[in-house]
Design an enzyme around this catalytic site. Structure first.
Site, PDB file in Angstrom:
ATOM      1  N   ARG A  34     -10.951 -31.702 -14.965  1.00 32.85           N
ATOM      2  CA  ARG A  34     -12.185 -31.634 -15.769  1.00 32.85           C
ATOM      3  C   ARG A  34     -11.965 -31.983 -17.238  1.00 32.85           C
ATOM      4  O   ARG A  34     -12.766 -31.632 -18.099  1.00 32.85           O
ATOM      5  CB  ARG A  34     -12.852 -30.257 -15.672  1.00 32.85           C
ATOM      6  CG  ARG A  34     -13.227 -29.899 -14.263  1.00 32.85           C
ATOM      7  CD  ARG A  34     -14.368 -28.903 -14.228  1.00 32.85           C
ATOM      8  NE  ARG A  34     -14.655 -28.543 -12.847  1.00 32.85           N
ATOM      9  CZ  ARG A  34     -14.024 -27.561 -12.203  1.00 32.85           C
ATOM     10  NH1 ARG A  34     -13.125 -26.826 -12.813  1.00 32.85           N
ATOM     11  NH2 ARG A  34     -14.325 -27.325 -10.947  1.00 32.85           N
TER      12      ARG A  34
ATOM     13  N   LYS B  47     -16.961 -43.159 -25.330  1.00 33.52           N
ATOM     14  CA  LYS B  47     -17.563 -43.617 -24.078  1.00 33.52           C
ATOM     15  C   LYS B  47     -16.461 -44.150 -23.178  1.00 33.52           C
ATOM     16  O   LYS B  47     -15.654 -44.978 -23.599  1.00 33.52           O
ATOM     17  CB  LYS B  47     -18.551 -44.752 -24.343  1.00 33.52           C
ATOM     18  CG  LYS B  47     -19.909 -44.298 -24.793  1.00 33.52           C
ATOM     19  CD  LYS B  47     -20.842 -45.497 -24.640  1.00 33.52           C
ATOM     20  CE  LYS B  47     -22.171 -45.271 -25.285  1.00 33.52           C
ATOM     21  NZ  LYS B  47     -23.024 -46.468 -25.128  1.00 33.52           N
TER      22      LYS B  47
ATOM     23  N   GLU C 224     -18.009 -58.402 -31.766  1.00 32.44           N
ATOM     24  CA  GLU C 224     -18.434 -57.004 -31.970  1.00 32.44           C
ATOM     25  C   GLU C 224     -18.413 -56.654 -33.462  1.00 32.44           C
ATOM     26  O   GLU C 224     -19.217 -55.847 -33.923  1.00 32.44           O
ATOM     27  CB  GLU C 224     -17.530 -56.040 -31.183  1.00 32.44           C
ATOM     28  CG  GLU C 224     -17.493 -56.268 -29.676  1.00 32.44           C
ATOM     29  CD  GLU C 224     -18.598 -55.541 -28.891  1.00 32.44           C
ATOM     30  OE1 GLU C 224     -19.587 -55.086 -29.499  1.00 32.44           O
ATOM     31  OE2 GLU C 224     -18.459 -55.463 -27.650  1.00 32.44           O
TER      32      GLU C 224
ATOM     33  N   LYS D 109     -19.207 -47.538 -36.860  1.00 30.65           N
ATOM     34  CA  LYS D 109     -19.351 -46.877 -35.564  1.00 30.65           C
ATOM     35  C   LYS D 109     -19.249 -45.368 -35.738  1.00 30.65           C
ATOM     36  O   LYS D 109     -20.030 -44.617 -35.153  1.00 30.65           O
ATOM     37  CB  LYS D 109     -18.313 -47.392 -34.568  1.00 30.65           C
ATOM     38  CG  LYS D 109     -18.513 -46.783 -33.200  1.00 30.65           C
ATOM     39  CD  LYS D 109     -18.113 -47.672 -32.064  1.00 30.65           C
ATOM     40  CE  LYS D 109     -18.473 -46.998 -30.733  1.00 30.65           C
ATOM     41  NZ  LYS D 109     -18.005 -47.773 -29.582  1.00 30.65           N
TER      42      LYS D 109
ATOM     43  N   GLU E 107     -25.766 -40.528 -27.545  1.00 34.02           N
ATOM     44  CA  GLU E 107     -26.730 -41.627 -27.423  1.00 34.02           C
ATOM     45  C   GLU E 107     -28.115 -41.151 -26.988  1.00 34.02           C
ATOM     46  O   GLU E 107     -28.693 -41.617 -26.022  1.00 34.02           O
ATOM     47  CB  GLU E 107     -26.215 -42.712 -26.465  1.00 34.02           C
ATOM     48  CG  GLU E 107     -27.007 -44.014 -26.650  1.00 34.02           C
ATOM     49  CD  GLU E 107     -26.347 -45.225 -25.989  1.00 34.02           C
ATOM     50  OE1 GLU E 107     -25.107 -45.333 -26.049  1.00 34.02           O
ATOM     51  OE2 GLU E 107     -27.082 -46.044 -25.456  1.00 34.02           O
TER      52      GLU E 107
ATOM     53  N   ARG F 122     -27.687 -44.204 -31.592  1.00 33.96           N
ATOM     54  CA  ARG F 122     -26.464 -44.834 -31.080  1.00 33.96           C
ATOM     55  C   ARG F 122     -26.766 -46.055 -30.210  1.00 33.96           C
ATOM     56  O   ARG F 122     -25.948 -46.969 -30.098  1.00 33.96           O
ATOM     57  CB  ARG F 122     -25.622 -43.818 -30.296  1.00 33.96           C
ATOM     58  CG  ARG F 122     -24.320 -44.413 -29.812  1.00 33.96           C
ATOM     59  CD  ARG F 122     -23.340 -43.379 -29.290  1.00 33.96           C
ATOM     60  NE  ARG F 122     -22.113 -44.047 -28.847  1.00 33.96           N
ATOM     61  CZ  ARG F 122     -21.002 -43.437 -28.496  1.00 33.96           C
ATOM     62  NH1 ARG F 122     -20.938 -42.123 -28.531  1.00 33.96           N
ATOM     63  NH2 ARG F 122     -19.951 -44.116 -28.120  1.00 33.96           N
TER      64      ARG F 122
ATOM     65  N   ASN G  24     -25.754 -51.144 -29.043  1.00 30.20           N
ATOM     66  CA  ASN G  24     -25.858 -52.008 -27.865  1.00 30.20           C
ATOM     67  C   ASN G  24     -26.587 -53.308 -28.161  1.00 30.20           C
ATOM     68  O   ASN G  24     -26.982 -54.016 -27.224  1.00 30.20           O
ATOM     69  CB  ASN G  24     -26.586 -51.272 -26.739  1.00 30.20           C
ATOM     70  CG  ASN G  24     -25.758 -50.123 -26.204  1.00 30.20           C
ATOM     71  OD1 ASN G  24     -24.571 -50.281 -25.957  1.00 30.20           O
ATOM     72  ND2 ASN G  24     -26.363 -48.971 -26.059  1.00 30.20           N
TER      73      ASN G  24
ATOM     74  N   HIS H 166     -26.173 -56.227 -25.883  1.00 31.35           N
ATOM     75  CA  HIS H 166     -25.426 -55.800 -24.706  1.00 31.35           C
ATOM     76  C   HIS H 166     -26.233 -55.824 -23.414  1.00 31.35           C
ATOM     77  O   HIS H 166     -25.650 -55.977 -22.341  1.00 31.35           O
ATOM     78  CB  HIS H 166     -24.821 -54.412 -24.932  1.00 31.35           C
ATOM     79  CG  HIS H 166     -23.560 -54.459 -25.736  1.00 31.35           C
ATOM     80  ND1 HIS H 166     -23.523 -54.920 -27.026  1.00 31.35           N
ATOM     81  CD2 HIS H 166     -22.275 -54.120 -25.415  1.00 31.35           C
ATOM     82  CE1 HIS H 166     -22.277 -54.845 -27.476  1.00 31.35           C
ATOM     83  NE2 HIS H 166     -21.506 -54.367 -26.522  1.00 31.35           N
TER      84      HIS H 166
ATOM     85  N   HIS I 212     -24.393 -57.768 -20.740  1.00 34.78           N
ATOM     86  CA  HIS I 212     -23.925 -57.169 -19.486  1.00 34.78           C
ATOM     87  C   HIS I 212     -24.521 -57.891 -18.284  1.00 34.78           C
ATOM     88  O   HIS I 212     -23.851 -58.061 -17.260  1.00 34.78           O
ATOM     89  CB  HIS I 212     -24.312 -55.684 -19.428  1.00 34.78           C
ATOM     90  CG  HIS I 212     -23.475 -54.813 -20.319  1.00 34.78           C
ATOM     91  ND1 HIS I 212     -23.827 -53.519 -20.650  1.00 34.78           N
ATOM     92  CD2 HIS I 212     -22.297 -55.042 -20.954  1.00 34.78           C
ATOM     93  CE1 HIS I 212     -22.907 -52.997 -21.430  1.00 34.78           C
ATOM     94  NE2 HIS I 212     -21.965 -53.899 -21.645  1.00 34.78           N
TER      95      HIS I 212
ATOM     96  N   HIS J 101     -16.290 -60.053 -22.358  1.00 31.46           N
ATOM     97  CA  HIS J 101     -17.311 -59.137 -22.884  1.00 31.46           C
ATOM     98  C   HIS J 101     -17.819 -59.559 -24.260  1.00 31.46           C
ATOM     99  O   HIS J 101     -19.022 -59.663 -24.494  1.00 31.46           O
ATOM    100  CB  HIS J 101     -16.754 -57.709 -22.907  1.00 31.46           C
ATOM    101  CG  HIS J 101     -17.707 -56.723 -23.492  1.00 31.46           C
ATOM    102  ND1 HIS J 101     -18.829 -56.306 -22.832  1.00 31.46           N
ATOM    103  CD2 HIS J 101     -17.736 -56.115 -24.706  1.00 31.46           C
ATOM    104  CE1 HIS J 101     -19.503 -55.463 -23.601  1.00 31.46           C
ATOM    105  NE2 HIS J 101     -18.858 -55.324 -24.752  1.00 31.46           N
TER     106      HIS J 101
END
Ligand code: NAD
Ligand code: ZN
Length: 361
Positions: free
Chosen positions: A121, A143, A185, A227, A237, A241, A245, A248, A252, A270
């Site tokens: 965990r 993330k 980025e 960031k 997010e 936040r 993206n 993105h 994606h 990416h």
């Protein structure tokens, strides 16, 4: 060395500078227990893993260090590789005070971070990013995820690292194409919230592409600070936040539809997909009457100047891309929610974007 602090419920430092991989004391100071799993890939490990192991054992001879290597490339960010990292932790006998050290680009960082989030965990993770993209983006913010056939990053967790050590010396071996992907980025931070940084990037284009150490360190630190500021205000997010993206949702969709990039194929990686995605988001904003057309021109010009793609690769079906975009995590109640902009430095989230307008760009 430059340091950016990420504050919040679990504060951690991002150190940026040459030679950090050899700084065993600094690295070992983040390791609480005896068990450490070094996760890397088949490109990075032969170059840098021994240095990290030696540095760690020099500072902490009692450490039990295991190692797991992924085949290089996005196609390794899978549930199968995740299971293999978990098995490596089990084989090591890793206890709850174990530490996962991610040595590599965003693929290694996202996968190793997710394994650290799940093992018992949650155990500590230290990020040693080795691509420009992972230094400015993926290693920061917590993330973690893996991809599935239906889409990128659909399975994952928020799990902030204990520390990020970005050794800028390793950028010397990074292929130029990957440097450019990272710069996409970096440009994103300027495009979404900092017009002055956007201009600075244009002025330092040559130096950045030539691998000038000072220019790169400055670009990395400014990106990380951006960031960090956003992640501090919105760690999970719930709002702001999402601006990170920018480009993105389109990007994606391209990555998933094309099949993920790999050193052995020409599919967009990416960063390249995000470059195209930012241009599409900017064009859509102009179409919707939100942003001036000359700002799209400026964005396209800056990206192209850095050698990045600015148009959708031939052969991709717009309807298929749109279908991919409908699976984006930002969507709410089945409505397309996109990050668009009012111009350079002014991104915003727009809920319920008309799909016909998306198809038009
Ligand atoms: P990557 O990890 O695949 O690295 C790119 C290539 O460079 C690989 O072939 C790798 O082996 C090689 N490489 C890495 N470091 C090297 C070095 N120093 N010298 C020589 N070769 C080196 O890709 P990436 O661009 O670093 O990361 C992309 C991933 O990051 C994507 O999966 C993306 O979804 C993810 N990402 C995550 C976040 C986040 O917030 N978690 C943010 C942005 C991107
Ligand atoms: Zn990204």
């Amino acid at each position: 060395m430059k340091t950016v602090h990420v504050n919040g419920p679990v504060p951690y430092p991002i150190h940026i500078g040459p030679g950090l991989l050899d700084d065993g004391q600094r690295l070992a100071a983040r390791v609480r227990g005896r068990h450490l799993l070094l996760v890397s890939d088949t490109n990075v490990a032969p170059r840098y893993a021994a240095r990290v192991r030696d540095a760690l054992l020099g500072a902490r001879p009692d450490l039990q260090i295991g190692q797991y290597l992924l085949p290089a490339g996005e196609s390794s960010k899978t549930i199968e590789q995740f299971a293999a990292v978990i098995a490596a932790l089990a084989d090591l006998g890793a206890s709850r005070d174990a530490c996962v050290v991610a040595l590599g680009g965003g693929v290694v960082g996202d996968l190793a971070g997710f394994a650290a989030a799940c093992w018992m965990r949650g155990v500590d993770c230290v990020q040693l990013p080795t691509t420009l993209l992972s230094m400015v983006d993926s290693s920061v913010g917590g993330k973690t995820a893996v991809d599935i056939a239906q889409g990128k990053n659909l399975v994952g967790a928020f799990h902030p690292p204990r520390a990020v050590l970005a050794d800028t010396g390793v950028l010397a071996t990074l292929p130029l194409r990957e440097v450019r992907a990272g710069l996409a980025e970096v440009i994103k931070y300027g495009a979404l919230g900092d017009a002055a940084f956007f201009d600075w990037l244009g002025e330092h284009q040559r130096a950045l592409l030539d691998g000038d150490a000072d220019a790169l360190a400055e670009a990395i630190a400014r990106s990380c600070q951006h960031k960090a500021d956003i992640v501090e205000r919105d760690p999970l997010e719930r709002g702001e936040r999402a601006l990170l993206n920018l480009g993105h949702t389109f990007g994606h969709a391209i990555e998933t539809e094309q099949g993920y990039g790999h050193p052995d194929n020409d599919n967009l990686n990416h960063g390249e997909a995000v470059a195209v995605g930012m241009v599409l988001a900017a064009e859509l904003s102009t179409r919707l009457g939100m942003a001036p057309a000359q700002d799209v021109q400026a964005l396209r010009g800056l990206l192209a100047g850095f050698g990045l793609p600015v148009t959708v690769p031939a052969g991709l079906d717009p309807q298929a891309l749109l279908a991919r975009m409908r699976l984006d995590k930002k969507n709410i109640a089945g409505r397309l929610r996109l990050v668009l902009w009012r111009g350079i430095g002014q991104a915003l989230v727009v809920p319920d974007v008309d799909e016909d307008q998306v198809l038009a760009v």
